[in-house]
Each structure stands twice: as C-alpha cells, then as structure tokens.
Design an enzyme around this catalytic site. Structure first.
Site, PDB file in Angstrom:
ATOM      1  N   HIS A  62      12.355   5.374  13.245  1.00 49.83           N
ATOM      2  CA  HIS A  62      12.198   5.497  11.782  1.00 49.83           C
ATOM      3  C   HIS A  62      12.915   6.764  11.310  1.00 49.83           C
ATOM      4  O   HIS A  62      12.939   7.767  12.029  1.00 49.83           O
ATOM      5  CB  HIS A  62      10.690   5.577  11.492  1.00 49.83           C
ATOM      6  CG  HIS A  62      10.319   5.368  10.058  1.00 49.83           C
ATOM      7  ND1 HIS A  62      10.568   6.299   9.076  1.00 49.83           N
ATOM      8  CD2 HIS A  62       9.697   4.330   9.427  1.00 49.83           C
ATOM      9  CE1 HIS A  62      10.116   5.855   7.916  1.00 49.83           C
ATOM     10  NE2 HIS A  62       9.586   4.644   8.104  1.00 49.83           N
ATOM     11  N   HIS A 109       5.453   5.274  12.839  1.00 51.03           N
ATOM     12  CA  HIS A 109       5.764   6.091  11.665  1.00 51.03           C
ATOM     13  C   HIS A 109       4.542   6.547  10.875  1.00 51.03           C
ATOM     14  O   HIS A 109       4.675   7.187   9.821  1.00 51.03           O
ATOM     15  CB  HIS A 109       6.704   5.345  10.719  1.00 51.03           C
ATOM     16  CG  HIS A 109       6.049   4.170  10.036  1.00 51.03           C
ATOM     17  ND1 HIS A 109       5.269   4.303   8.911  1.00 51.03           N
ATOM     18  CD2 HIS A 109       6.033   2.857  10.337  1.00 51.03           C
ATOM     19  CE1 HIS A 109       4.819   3.109   8.562  1.00 51.03           C
ATOM     20  NE2 HIS A 109       5.266   2.219   9.401  1.00 51.03           N
ATOM     21  N   GLU A 132      -0.438  -9.089  -1.152  1.00 52.37           N
ATOM     22  CA  GLU A 132      -1.058  -8.508   0.056  1.00 52.37           C
ATOM     23  C   GLU A 132      -2.250  -7.632  -0.353  1.00 52.37           C
ATOM     24  O   GLU A 132      -2.410  -6.489   0.082  1.00 52.37           O
ATOM     25  CB  GLU A 132      -0.060  -7.722   0.908  1.00 52.37           C
ATOM     26  CG  GLU A 132      -0.481  -7.549   2.342  1.00 52.37           C
ATOM     27  CD  GLU A 132       0.488  -6.684   3.152  1.00 52.37           C
ATOM     28  OE1 GLU A 132       0.461  -5.463   3.020  1.00 52.37           O
ATOM     29  OE2 GLU A 132       1.280  -7.263   3.926  1.00 52.37           O
ATOM     30  N   ASP A 155       0.785  -1.241   0.000  1.00 50.14           N
ATOM     31  CA  ASP A 155       0.000   0.000   0.000  1.00 50.14           C
ATOM     32  C   ASP A 155       0.814   1.286   0.000  1.00 50.14           C
ATOM     33  O   ASP A 155       0.326   2.321   0.443  1.00 50.14           O
ATOM     34  CB  ASP A 155      -0.915  -0.007   1.227  1.00 50.14           C
ATOM     35  CG  ASP A 155      -0.133  -0.145   2.527  1.00 50.14           C
ATOM     36  OD1 ASP A 155       1.100  -0.028   2.488  1.00 50.14           O
ATOM     37  OD2 ASP A 155      -0.758  -0.377   3.578  1.00 50.14           O
ATOM     38  N   GLU A 178      -2.294   5.153   2.816  1.00 49.91           N
ATOM     39  CA  GLU A 178      -2.200   3.745   2.397  1.00 49.91           C
ATOM     40  C   GLU A 178      -3.538   3.124   2.002  1.00 49.91           C
ATOM     41  O   GLU A 178      -3.591   2.287   1.100  1.00 49.91           O
ATOM     42  CB  GLU A 178      -1.549   2.912   3.514  1.00 49.91           C
ATOM     43  CG  GLU A 178      -0.061   3.192   3.724  1.00 49.91           C
ATOM     44  CD  GLU A 178       0.220   4.385   4.609  1.00 49.91           C
ATOM     45  OE1 GLU A 178      -0.740   5.009   5.114  1.00 49.91           O
ATOM     46  OE2 GLU A 178       1.404   4.718   4.803  1.00 49.91           O
ATOM     47  N   ARG A 230       1.668   8.435   9.086  1.00 54.50           N
ATOM     48  CA  ARG A 230       1.484   9.862   8.795  1.00 54.50           C
ATOM     49  C   ARG A 230       0.329  10.476   9.584  1.00 54.50           C
ATOM     50  O   ARG A 230       0.406  11.610  10.017  1.00 54.50           O
ATOM     51  CB  ARG A 230       1.244  10.056   7.294  1.00 54.50           C
ATOM     52  CG  ARG A 230       2.531  10.218   6.502  1.00 54.50           C
ATOM     53  CD  ARG A 230       2.227  10.350   5.021  1.00 54.50           C
ATOM     54  NE  ARG A 230       3.324  10.969   4.287  1.00 54.50           N
ATOM     55  CZ  ARG A 230       4.470  10.378   3.959  1.00 54.50           C
ATOM     56  NH1 ARG A 230       4.707   9.141   4.340  1.00 54.50           N
ATOM     57  NH2 ARG A 230       5.388  11.029   3.262  1.00 54.50           N
TER      58      ARG A 230
HETATM   59  C1  UD1 Z   1       6.598   4.891   3.818  1.00 49.65           C
HETATM   60  C2  UD1 Z   1       5.221   4.548   3.237  1.00 49.65           C
HETATM   61  C3  UD1 Z   1       4.383   3.812   4.278  1.00 49.65           C
HETATM   62  C4  UD1 Z   1       5.131   2.624   4.847  1.00 49.65           C
HETATM   63  C5  UD1 Z   1       6.474   3.083   5.390  1.00 49.65           C
HETATM   64  C6  UD1 Z   1       7.284   1.905   5.881  1.00 49.65           C
HETATM   65  C7  UD1 Z   1       4.136   6.048   1.629  1.00 49.65           C
HETATM   66  C8  UD1 Z   1       3.420   7.308   1.428  1.00 49.65           C
HETATM   67  N1  UD1 Z   1       4.523   5.769   2.889  1.00 49.65           N
HETATM   68  O1  UD1 Z   1       6.419   5.865   4.841  1.00 49.65           O
HETATM   69  O2  UD1 Z   1       3.184   3.358   3.681  1.00 49.65           O
HETATM   70  O3  UD1 Z   1       4.364   2.031   5.872  1.00 49.65           O
HETATM   71  O4  UD1 Z   1       7.199   3.733   4.342  1.00 49.65           O
HETATM   72  O5  UD1 Z   1       8.351   2.326   6.672  1.00 49.65           O
HETATM   73  O6  UD1 Z   1       4.370   5.320   0.699  1.00 49.65           O
HETATM   74  N2  UD1 Z   1      13.922   8.345   5.103  1.00 49.65           N
HETATM   75  C9  UD1 Z   1      15.302   8.248   5.109  1.00 49.65           C
HETATM   76  N3  UD1 Z   1      15.874   7.038   4.794  1.00 49.65           N
HETATM   77  C10 UD1 Z   1      15.148   5.949   4.505  1.00 49.65           C
HETATM   78  C11 UD1 Z   1      13.745   6.056   4.520  1.00 49.65           C
HETATM   79  C12 UD1 Z   1      13.141   7.251   4.801  1.00 49.65           C
HETATM   80  O7  UD1 Z   1      16.007   9.214   5.374  1.00 49.65           O
HETATM   81  O8  UD1 Z   1      15.714   4.884   4.229  1.00 49.65           O
HETATM   82  C13 UD1 Z   1      13.294   9.654   5.405  1.00 49.65           C
HETATM   83  C14 UD1 Z   1      13.459  10.652   4.263  1.00 49.65           C
HETATM   84  O9  UD1 Z   1      13.617  11.944   4.807  1.00 49.65           O
HETATM   85  C15 UD1 Z   1      12.132  10.528   3.532  1.00 49.65           C
HETATM   86  C16 UD1 Z   1      11.180  10.331   4.691  1.00 49.65           C
HETATM   87  O10 UD1 Z   1      11.890   9.476   5.586  1.00 49.65           O
HETATM   88  O11 UD1 Z   1      11.828  11.669   2.771  1.00 49.65           O
HETATM   89  C17 UD1 Z   1       9.833   9.790   4.362  1.00 49.65           C
HETATM   90  O12 UD1 Z   1       9.923   8.610   3.570  1.00 49.65           O
HETATM   91  P1  UD1 Z   1       8.592   8.090   2.788  1.00 49.65           P
HETATM   92  O13 UD1 Z   1       8.913   6.812   2.112  1.00 49.65           O
HETATM   93  O14 UD1 Z   1       8.050   9.170   1.975  1.00 49.65           O
HETATM   94  O15 UD1 Z   1       7.554   7.872   3.948  1.00 49.65           O
HETATM   95  P2  UD1 Z   1       7.583   6.885   5.190  1.00 49.65           P
HETATM   96  O16 UD1 Z   1       7.121   7.676   6.357  1.00 49.65           O
HETATM   97  O17 UD1 Z   1       8.882   6.203   5.275  1.00 49.65           O
HETATM   98  N1  UDP Z   2      11.621  -3.644  10.886  1.00 47.66           N
HETATM   99  C1  UDP Z   2      13.004  -3.733  10.738  1.00 47.66           C
HETATM  100  N2  UDP Z   2      13.791  -2.883  11.472  1.00 47.66           N
HETATM  101  C2  UDP Z   2      13.276  -1.969  12.341  1.00 47.66           C
HETATM  102  C3  UDP Z   2      11.861  -1.868  12.455  1.00 47.66           C
HETATM  103  C4  UDP Z   2      11.067  -2.724  11.707  1.00 47.66           C
HETATM  104  O1  UDP Z   2      13.511  -4.554   9.973  1.00 47.66           O
HETATM  105  O2  UDP Z   2      14.041  -1.241  12.983  1.00 47.66           O
HETATM  106  C5  UDP Z   2      10.772  -4.538  10.063  1.00 47.66           C
HETATM  107  C6  UDP Z   2       9.625  -5.238  10.777  1.00 47.66           C
HETATM  108  O3  UDP Z   2      10.022  -6.483  11.289  1.00 47.66           O
HETATM  109  C7  UDP Z   2       8.583  -5.381   9.678  1.00 47.66           C
HETATM  110  C8  UDP Z   2       8.815  -4.168   8.811  1.00 47.66           C
HETATM  111  O4  UDP Z   2      10.136  -3.700   9.120  1.00 47.66           O
HETATM  112  O5  UDP Z   2       8.814  -6.512   8.869  1.00 47.66           O
HETATM  113  C9  UDP Z   2       7.791  -3.107   9.115  1.00 47.66           C
HETATM  114  O6  UDP Z   2       8.152  -1.925   8.521  1.00 47.66           O
HETATM  115  P1  UDP Z   2       7.443  -0.551   8.844  1.00 47.66           P
HETATM  116  O7  UDP Z   2       6.916  -0.570  10.228  1.00 47.66           O
HETATM  117  O8  UDP Z   2       8.428   0.499   8.478  1.00 47.66           O
HETATM  118  O9  UDP Z   2       6.282  -0.498   7.760  1.00 47.66           O
HETATM  119  P2  UDP Z   2       4.769  -1.025   7.714  1.00 47.66           P
HETATM  120  O10 UDP Z   2       4.787  -2.485   7.962  1.00 47.66           O
HETATM  121  O11 UDP Z   2       3.997  -0.257   8.743  1.00 47.66           O
HETATM  122  O12 UDP Z   2       4.349  -0.664   6.341  1.00 47.66           O
END
Ligand code: UD1
Ligand code: UDP
Length: 374
Positions: free
Chosen positions: A247, A214, A123, A101, A137, A216
């Site tokens: 995160h 994490h 999924e 999602d 999502e 939004r």
């Molecule tokens: C995203 C997904 C969310 C998912 C989550 C898993 C969208 C809109 N959101 O949220 O559905 O549950 O990932 O974790 O698709 N960043 C880093 N390094 C990284 C990753 C993120 O620095 O490796 C920071 C960056 O500043 C980036 C921000 O996090 O711009 C947001 O990342 P983004 O993928 O847009 O949203 P998430 O909150 O990570």
């Molecule tokens: N996870 C990880 N390292 C962490 C936190 C979570 O590998 O420090 C794994 C966790 O076991 C799960 C996945 O990341 O499989 C969940 O990711 P996240 O919570 O970012 O996203 P969501 O599942 O909410 O989309």
C-alpha cells in the site's frame, strides 16, 4: 427522457475499494435514462484510485484532487467538506451515493445532508461496535448510518445491526455486496495468461502467499510484528514465497520495506491493478490481510484468509470457516500460517468456495430500490 423528469444522482468516493465496489453501480445507473448520473471523486487516493477508474472506464465529472502525501485525518476531513460544496451546489443532486467507511464516505454524507440531498449508503450496517477498531472506519460507518436515507445492507446480519440502531426497516434494503458484482465482471475479463507482474513469481514450484496490510490501528508495533513473522517464515521455509503489493501509505511502505526488503523469497511490489490483483488472489495458496474487501472476495475464489486484525465487521465468512481472525500476535500468526502450510485437512476445510456477501446482482437491486423509493 426529458431532463426535468430525470432524477439527479451523484456518486461521491475517494479511495481504491470504494471505486471497485461502486463501479458496477455507476455502470447500472449510467445505462438507465431515468437517471442523470454524475461522478465526483475526492481523490483521497490518487494513483490507487486512478488504476481502478482506468480499468472500469469511469470518468469523473468532478475531481477534487485532495490527496496529499501522508495526509492526516483532521486536514483531509476539513478539506473534503469544503471542496464538496461546489459539486453539490452546482449539480444539486436528488440523491448522493456514498460507499462503506472511509473519511470520504463520512464527509460526503454530511456534505450531501447540508446540501439538502438524500443519501444512499452502500455497504451499510457493517459493525464491530468497537470504535477503536477499525479506526476510524467504525465511526465513519456509524456516522454515515445516522445521516443516510437509504441503507443498502449486504447481508441479513448488517440489516439487523441497523435495526438495532433504530433505523426504520422501510429504509433498509438487503442487496448483497457490490464487490461480488465487480469481482464477477473482472474474473470474466482477467486473462488466463500470466500477467507481467507475476512472471518472476514461482507459482509452479512454491506455495505463494499473498499479503496486504494497511489498517491504521496496526501502524507501528502490529505491522512490525506481522512483518517479523513473515520474515521468519521465509527464512525457515524454502518451499514458500511471499508476494506483497505494498500500500502506498508511507506508514505501511516504510515499515514493510525496512523489515521485508531485499529478502530472496519475498516480492515486494507496487499496488496491483484490480484485474492483476484478482489474478494473483486466484493463483496464490492463501492470503494474509487486514483488508476489508479482500475478506469478501477471497471466499468467492475459494482462498483461505488469515486476517491480521482483532475485530471484523465481516463475520459471515469467519462463521463459515474460510476466514480466520488472527490479530497481530506473533505466536498466533505463526501457528496459523504453519497450520495452513502443513495441515492438508485444515487447508481443505478453509478452501471451499462460497459467497456469503452476494450473488453478483447487488447493483441491479440498488437501482430498483432507488427507482421505487426516491
Ligand atoms: C484509506 C481509508 C481506509 C481504506 C483504505 C483503502 C480513511 C481514513 N482511510 O486508508 O478506510 O480502507 O484507504 O486502501 O479514509 N497514498 C498515495 N497514493 C494513493 C493512496 C494513498 O501516495 O493512491 C498515500 C499518501 O501518502 C496518503 C496516504 O497514503 O496521504 C494515506 O492515504 P489515506 O487515504 O489517508 O489513508 P489510507 O491508509 O489509504
Ligand atoms: N486490491 C487491488 N490491488 C492491490 C491490492 C488490493 O486492486 O494491490 C483490491 C482488492 O481486490 C480489494 C480492494 O483493493 O477489492 C481492497 O482495498 P484495500 O485493502 O485497500 O481497502 P479495504 O477493503 O480494506 O477498505
């Protein structure tokens, strides 16, 4: 097998959870010569995605390298759509796999449709039917569901959600969730020894609670309330230690460090590698999270979960009683934490290991369904 007979498969994903849950499926397809399988990462996440690719030894054929610091949905969506044109039009896949999602999921399914490829949604069918929660999502998942040709639903319930949206039954395959395939493989590979990241955490002498967050829709007041409650708990309870792999999203990082930084019984740490996180889930007393994936993994490990969300698209473990939907109301959250800490009966009831989301064979079912239907 001659190249011309092979079906061309492209996996497109961009974030940590997509990579974890697609890793076993990619492995399955790569080891079957009936398919020519390639991997495209949007790299919507960077460090958090690369950690997973390293662990599962996945090499990307196309890396769109899209992550920008604090990216917003408008530009991520637009840049991803534009950037996906090249891999889709050069490789010309018969089938594109997307997962879950995220923005990558939604955009990649649209891009695949534009490129004339069929779309397999893994999924599929999870719903809250509340378009604001989880945001964005729920809408990403519904839009992907409209586009997909094959829907790999983890459970009967998710299949029923799709049927209610007039998706044809012949296009839906109940497979279980591939997260269990990933978890089972990882549990086998996780070392019995304490990993380095856990060496300073008092697992023997305190009740260790593992936290992640994490979403939004929790940014701002919701996340602040959760942090304030956690702070109050460790100030009152010296038998408790919190571990919080934070995160990298700055909206999370800044709030968490501001409220929970430099407190003796709280370890704020960097995101953990998947095996270290699995180790940490297993070693912790219980888990507080708004994550989707963790709601699926923790029941398999027999760990109670308090979910800091108002809705969940994963009701199966809530029904079974091992996951509780709490939201971010301070009073409710505090009461739920104290109950798990102090009421042995409640703790026991929530600690039974069960796997409503899969049996570890989802990837093989997906492969078979594609072989028979593509
Ligand atoms: C995203 C997904 C969310 C998912 C989550 C898993 C969208 C809109 N959101 O949220 O559905 O549950 O990932 O974790 O698709 N960043 C880093 N390094 C990284 C990753 C993120 O620095 O490796 C920071 C960056 O500043 C980036 C921000 O996090 O711009 C947001 O990342 P983004 O993928 O847009 O949203 P998430 O909150 O990570
Ligand atoms: N996870 C990880 N390292 C962490 C936190 C979570 O590998 O420090 C794994 C966790 O076991 C799960 C996945 O990341 O499989 C969940 O990711 P996240 O919570 O970012 O996203 P969501 O599942 O909410 O989309």
């Amino acid at each position: 097998m001659a190249g011309s007979k092979q079906k061309k498969i492209l996996f497109i994903f961009g974030t940590r959870p997509e990579a974890i849950k697609l890793a076993p499926v990619i492995k399955c397809f790569k080891s079957d010569a009936y398919f020519e399988t390639r991997v495209c990462i949007t790299a919507q996440h960077r460090e958090m995605l690369d950690q997973v690719l390293d662990f599962f030894k996945i090499e990307a054929d196309y890396d769109l390298d899209l992550m920008k610091k604090n990216q917003d949905l408008f530009s991520l969506t637009a840049r991803a759509l534009e950037a996906l044109k090249a891999p889709l039009t050069t490789f010309k896949p018969d089938l594109v796999f997307v997962h879950g999602d995220t923005t990558t999921t939604m955009v990649a399914s649209l891009a695949a449709f534009y490129a004339g490829a069929k779309v397999g949604h893994i999924e599929a069918g999870l719903r809250t039917f509340n378009k604001q929660s989880p945001f964005p999502e729920e809408i990403n998942r519904q839009l992907t569901g409209r586009i997909a040709d094959f829907h790999f639903a983890p459970t009967e319930k998710s299949k029923n959600n799709l049927l209610a949206e007039n998706i044809q039954e012949s296009q839906i395959f109940i497979t279980g969730n591939t997260v269990i395939d990933a978890l089972e493989e990882t549990v086998k590979r996780v070392s019995q020894k304490i990993p380095q990241c856990a060496e300073t955490i008092p697992f023997g002498s305190k009740k260790v609670i593992l936290i992640t967050g994490h979403r939004r829709e929790n940014f701002g007041p919701g996340m602040r309330r959760v942090c304030e409650v956690l702070k109050e708990i460790v100030e009152r309870r010296h038998d408790v230690h919190l571990v919080y792999p934070v995160h990298l999203n700055p909206n999370v990082k800044n709030t968490v460090h501001e409220i929970l930084g430099n407190i003796e019984n709280i370890s704020l740490i960097e995101p953990l590698s998947y095996p270290d996180f699995v180790w940490m889930m297993n070693a912790s007393y219980f888990i507080i999270t708004d994550s989707g994936g963790i709601q699926e993994e923790a029941p398999g490990l027999g760990k109670p979960v308090l979910v800091t969300r108002d809705t969940t698209e994963r009701p199966e473990a809530v029904t079974a009683g091992t996951v509780k939907l709490i939201g971010t109301d301070s009073t409710k959250l505090k009461a739920a934490i104290l109950e798990l800490l102090d009421n042995a009966e409640s703790y026991k009831r929530m600690s039974k290991a069960h796997n409503p989301y899969g049996d570890g064979k989802a990837s093989a079912r997906i492969l078979n369904a594609v072989k028979q239907n593509l």
